[in-house]
Write a protein that holds these residues in place. Structure first.
Motif: not given
Length: 354
Positions: A1-6, A9-10, A182-200
């Motif tokens: 299964m291919s992974k997303p290329e950097a 767009n996420p 170091v980072s909280t779960i929320e911070e990790l989500i908000l730092r992720d290129p894909r998840m940060s776009l739909v944190p809700q």
């Protein structure tokens, strides 16, 4: 299964458009086809033994129950029990009779999009989960299949055809956070290129854990239910359609009376095994209301998505018309609307999925 290329767009352009926007052209297409065939509900005859053909309001277990010996050998074992007072006892007794042990997947018998799906590891957790469901509805407890590959296989066969075909394969991946200590779960989500776009989609499911810090290297899957609208990541797997897989799926579906159109959700030991039509288990079978979910791969264009949707739904009208000519009845527009309203009411009463 291919992974997303950097450099991609996420998210695709339309992945998380409101349903009222994305599905409007599809509803208009449905109405136009209904006018053409003089019956807005003609698609419900595509799988004539299922309520509304599996468009909405159908029982998941009733579809699985129809399978003969061949189909049952691939379906993950399950039991049905009634919610409400005494639900825990009824569930445990049914599980014991079927030989099921924890962990199990608990889900409502009428539902869609993974709403209300819960992973339950113990009797104590079962006792805590069941009161969150409305009383007097049928529930399923199903064996947890731990195979690592989850896929949706779309199957179509016309009544006059000897063999069906696979028109879509979708791989489903749960997004996973990896801690840095170091980072909280929320911070990790908000730092992720894909998840940060739909944190809700992800944050409400954390139930107060968003401030927790994951140890370095610790992994946290954010979604259990394999549904795109609940946060799973979908990959287009149509290139893995093989003769062997098509033949095996065809044999299974032919063992379900008068089933011609729908998506079979499976878990497989590996993609290679799936290609060979081996070592996979069916966790759900969906009818007319199911989608060819490869459209939610972020590389899919809007035109490709609509072309797939229109093409698949056109088949429901063609198959429904053929079955009507053979003597099967459609559900009727009012019955279809009643089933949709029933399902919508139930979905609103279920707890948040895992």
């Amino acid at each position: 299964m291919s992974k997303p290329e950097a450099d991609q767009n996420p998210l695709s352009l339309f992945e998380f458009w409101p349903g009222s926007v994305f599905y409007t052209p599809i509803v208009l297409y449905w109405i136009a086809m209904g006018i053409k065939y003089r019956d807005l509900s003609i698609s419900t005859a595509a799988n004539p033994r299922i309520e509304t053909g599996g468009l909405c309001g159908e029982s998941k277990s009733s579809i699985l129950d129809m399978g003969g010996a061949t189909a049952q050998s691939f379906i993950a074992p399950y039991v049905v029990f009634r919610s409400g007072k005494g639900a825990e006892r009824r569930a445990l007794e049914a599980m014991e009779r079927r030989g099921l042990s924890f962990p199990v997947v608990i889900k409502p018998d009428i539902g869609c999009n993974g709403t209300g799906v819960k992973l339950v590891h113990s009797r104590e957790q079962l006792e805590a989960v069941l009161p969150h469901f409305p009383a007097d509805v049928d529930m399923l407890a199903q064996e947890l299949i731990t195979y690592p590959v989850e896929a949706g296989l779309f199957y179509i066969r016309h009544p006059d055809e000897q063999r069906g075909r696979i028109t879509s394969i979708t791989y489903k991946e749960a997004p996973v956070l990896t801690g840095d200590g170091v980072s909280t779960i929320e911070e990790l989500i908000l730092r992720d290129p894909r998840m940060s776009l739909v944190p809700q989609i992800y944050l409400p499911r954390l139930a107060g854990r968003e401030r927790n810090i994951l140890a370095k290297g610790e992994e946290l899957p954010l979604v259990f239910a394999g549904n795109h609208c609940k946060g799973s990541i979908f990959r287009d797997g149509r290139a893995d359609t093989t003769e062997a897989l098509t033949a095996q799926l065809d044999a299974i579906i032919k063992d379900i009376p008068d089933f011609y159109f729908g998506r079979v959700d499976v878990k497989a030991a590996s993609i290679e095994d799936l290609r060979r039509g081996e070592n996979f288990r069916i966790i759900e079978i969906n009818g007319v209301g199911s989608e060819a979910t490869h459209i939610w791969d972020r590389r899919t264009t809007l035109w490709e998505a609509y072309r797939a949707q229109f093409s698949h739904y056109r088949q429901t009208f063609l198959i429904g018309a053929a079955n009507r000519a053979r003597g099967w009845k459609t559900s009727g527009a009012f019955s279809m609307l009643h089933s949709w309203r029933k399902q919508r009411r139930l979905l609103a009463s279920y707890p948040l999925n895992d």
